[in-house]
Design a protein around this motif. Structure first.
Motif, mmCIF file in Angstrom:
data_model
loop_
_atom_site.group_PDB
_atom_site.id
_atom_site.type_symbol
_atom_site.label_atom_id
_atom_site.label_comp_id
_atom_site.label_asym_id
_atom_site.label_seq_id
_atom_site.Cartn_x
_atom_site.Cartn_y
_atom_site.Cartn_z
ATOM 1 N N GLY A 1 35.105 24.243 31.365
ATOM 2 C CA GLY A 1 34.661 24.987 30.194
ATOM 3 C C GLY A 1 33.198 25.381 30.352
ATOM 4 N N PHE A 2 32.902 26.634 30.050
ATOM 5 C CA PHE A 2 31.543 27.157 30.146
ATOM 6 C C PHE A 2 31.083 27.552 28.740
ATOM 7 C CE2 PHE A 2 33.624 27.691 34.174
ATOM 8 C CZ PHE A 2 32.658 27.337 35.107
ATOM 9 N N PRO A 3 30.366 26.645 28.057
ATOM 10 C CA PRO A 3 29.967 26.919 26.674
ATOM 11 C C PRO A 3 28.824 27.931 26.599
ATOM 12 C CG PRO A 3 29.654 24.584 27.258
ATOM 13 C CD PRO A 3 29.951 25.322 28.497
ATOM 14 N N ARG A 4 28.881 28.760 25.558
ATOM 15 C CA ARG A 4 27.788 29.686 25.223
ATOM 16 C C ARG A 4 27.255 30.406 26.448
ATOM 17 N NH1 ARG A 4 27.380 25.112 22.193
ATOM 18 N NH2 ARG A 4 27.465 25.394 19.935
ATOM 19 N N THR A 5 28.175 30.974 27.202
ATOM 20 C CA THR A 5 27.793 31.695 28.411
ATOM 21 C C THR A 5 27.917 33.196 28.184
ATOM 22 O OG1 THR A 5 28.173 31.865 30.794
ATOM 23 C CG2 THR A 5 30.123 31.702 29.401
ATOM 24 N N ASP A 6 27.118 33.963 28.877
ATOM 25 C CA ASP A 6 27.201 35.416 28.791
ATOM 26 C C ASP A 6 28.071 35.997 29.897
ATOM 27 O OD1 ASP A 6 25.517 35.718 26.548
ATOM 28 O OD2 ASP A 6 23.735 35.529 27.800
ATOM 29 N N LEU A 7 27.946 35.428 31.097
ATOM 30 C CA LEU A 7 28.602 36.017 32.255
ATOM 31 C C LEU A 7 29.106 34.936 33.197
ATOM 32 C CD1 LEU A 7 29.134 38.770 33.756
ATOM 33 C CD2 LEU A 7 27.014 38.292 35.022
ATOM 34 N N LEU A 8 30.354 35.097 33.639
ATOM 35 C CA LEU A 8 30.900 34.240 34.685
ATOM 36 C C LEU A 8 30.979 35.040 35.984
ATOM 37 C CD1 LEU A 8 33.907 32.362 33.024
ATOM 38 C CD2 LEU A 8 31.522 31.645 33.173
ATOM 39 N N LYS A 9 30.500 34.421 37.060
ATOM 40 C CA LYS A 9 30.650 35.000 38.382
ATOM 41 C C LYS A 9 31.633 34.132 39.152
ATOM 42 C CE LYS A 9 26.100 37.200 38.653
ATOM 43 N NZ LYS A 9 24.842 37.338 39.435
ATOM 44 N N VAL A 10 32.792 34.712 39.442
ATOM 45 C CA VAL A 10 33.880 33.988 40.090
ATOM 46 C C VAL A 10 33.938 34.407 41.554
ATOM 47 C CG1 VAL A 10 36.354 33.519 40.085
ATOM 48 C CG2 VAL A 10 35.163 33.948 37.914
ATOM 49 N N ASN A 11 33.581 33.494 42.447
ATOM 50 C CA ASN A 11 33.653 33.753 43.879
ATOM 51 C C ASN A 11 34.881 33.068 44.448
ATOM 52 O OD1 ASN A 11 31.003 35.183 44.788
ATOM 53 N ND2 ASN A 11 30.329 33.610 43.348
ATOM 54 N N ALA A 12 35.786 33.866 45.015
ATOM 55 C CA ALA A 12 37.029 33.332 45.558
ATOM 56 C C ALA A 12 36.781 32.798 46.965
ATOM 57 C CB ALA A 12 38.100 34.412 45.574
ATOM 58 N N LEU A 13 36.944 31.498 47.154
ATOM 59 C CA LEU A 13 36.804 30.871 48.462
ATOM 60 C C LEU A 13 38.107 30.966 49.247
ATOM 61 C CD1 LEU A 13 34.812 27.708 47.305
ATOM 62 C CD2 LEU A 13 33.932 29.954 47.974
ATOM 63 N N GLU A 14 39.197 31.148 48.516
ATOM 64 C CA GLU A 14 40.523 31.403 49.079
ATOM 65 C C GLU A 14 41.202 32.422 48.165
ATOM 66 O OE1 GLU A 14 42.613 27.725 49.012
ATOM 67 O OE2 GLU A 14 41.278 26.712 50.433
ATOM 68 N N ASP A 15 42.334 32.968 48.592
ATOM 69 C CA ASP A 15 43.132 33.767 47.666
ATOM 70 C C ASP A 15 43.456 32.895 46.462
ATOM 71 O OD1 ASP A 15 43.059 35.806 49.507
ATOM 72 O OD2 ASP A 15 45.149 35.593 50.145
ATOM 73 N N SER A 16 43.166 33.383 45.252
ATOM 74 C CA SER A 16 43.224 32.521 44.072
ATOM 75 C C SER A 16 43.817 33.233 42.873
ATOM 76 C CB SER A 16 41.811 32.026 43.711
ATOM 77 O OG SER A 16 41.228 31.315 44.777
ATOM 78 N N GLU A 17 44.470 32.453 42.009
ATOM 79 C CA GLU A 17 44.967 32.929 40.725
ATOM 80 C C GLU A 17 44.313 32.095 39.631
ATOM 81 O OE1 GLU A 17 49.107 34.030 38.351
ATOM 82 O OE2 GLU A 17 49.189 32.838 40.196
ATOM 83 N N LEU A 18 43.756 32.771 38.628
ATOM 84 C CA LEU A 18 42.894 32.122 37.645
ATOM 85 C C LEU A 18 43.220 32.612 36.248
ATOM 86 C CD1 LEU A 18 40.184 30.394 37.325
ATOM 87 C CD2 LEU A 18 39.002 32.588 37.438
ATOM 88 N N LEU A 19 43.195 31.679 35.284
ATOM 89 C CA LEU A 19 43.332 32.020 33.874
ATOM 90 C C LEU A 19 42.027 31.720 33.166
ATOM 91 C CD1 LEU A 19 44.991 32.732 31.281
ATOM 92 C CD2 LEU A 19 45.646 30.301 31.208
ATOM 93 N N LEU A 20 41.484 32.713 32.460
ATOM 94 C CA LEU A 20 40.295 32.524 31.635
ATOM 95 C C LEU A 20 40.691 32.589 30.173
ATOM 96 C CD1 LEU A 20 37.602 34.773 33.380
ATOM 97 C CD2 LEU A 20 38.100 32.345 33.773
#
Length: 237
Positions: free
Chosen positions: A211-230
């Motif tokens: 969980g990322f509280p009170r954040t403006d921007l997430l930077k998601v760097n894929a280290l492998e092929d990935s599937e993600l739910l936000l």
């Protein structure tokens, strides 16, 4: 604020034979006072159900319930006259509102079903019970985030009674995806379905959550092929 990290192997676990479930937040017999909720996100269960088995009819009230099949298919029936099958690639929403009774079974007699069961606390009580499901194309989330749940009937995706936005993303190894939060006073909870990513300096492996509280921007760097739910959710007032 620092991320709140929930590693996959620290989740509450139950095994009833026909059901194997991992609970990110307190649920049923699993009670952890440090893991009650993240903003309005109350339940995040990673369920595996045996062939032909499932949840018998049971009631809910004043909760927004989202189901996302990862593998296999779920057979749904409820007290407002809805019945259908939800397969991998689809998303299901159910607003319990004033009260609804439903059942969820593994549609297959031979294969397991794995799905995410997610509860969000609604922004109002006593809403009209409602059900919907929709198919989303994987190519529409290749190296980008695809909205699958939102608070607006007119927006893309399905809608619920809360200012919450759910987005799925499929990132190829080496790609960076960015996500701008819609709830500056709430936060974004990330759940990694598969692969390996680094989000704002926090590394996640399969079925980890953060969980990322009170954040403006997430930077998601894929280290492998990935599937993600936000899951972008407000804080409870």
């Amino acid at each position: 604020m620092e991320a709140v990290v929930h590693k996959a192997n620290t989740r509450g676990r139950v095994d009833f034979g026909w059901l194997k479930s991992n609970h990110t937040f307190s649920f049923g017999s699993y009670m952890n006072p440090e893991r009650i909720r993240f903003g309005s996100l109350r339940v995040l269960n990673d369920d595996i159900v045996a062939p032909g088995r499932g949840f018998d009819p049971h009631p809910h009230q004043d909760m927004e319930i989202i189901s996302i099949p990862i593998e296999g298919a779920i057979e749904h029936k409820d007290s407002i006259g809805t019945s259908g099958v939800i397969t991998s690639g689809e998303v299901q929403v159910m607003s319990a509102g004033t009260g609804i009774v439903h059942s969820e079974y593994n549609h297959s007699e031979t294969d397991l079903v794995n799905f995410l069961q997610i509860w969000v606390i609604p922004d109002k009580r006593g809403a009209q019970p409602r059900y919907d499901q929709k198919k989303f194309l994987p190519e529409d989330r290749k190296n980008r985030f695809q909205v699958v749940v939102s608070p607006k009937e007119s927006a893309e995706g399905l809608w619920i009674n809360q200012n919450a936005w759910f987005s799925l993303g499929n990132a190829e190894a080496g790609k960076e995806l960015q996500y701008e939060s819609r709830n500056k006073n709430g936060g974004v909870y990330a759940f990694l379905i598969s692969g390996k990513v680094n989000i704002n300096g926090t590394e996640l492996s399969p079925r980890d959550g953060a969980g990322f509280p009170r954040t403006d921007l997430l930077k998601v760097n894929a280290l492998e092929d990935s599937e993600l739910l936000l899951m972008d959710v407000p804080e409870i007032q």
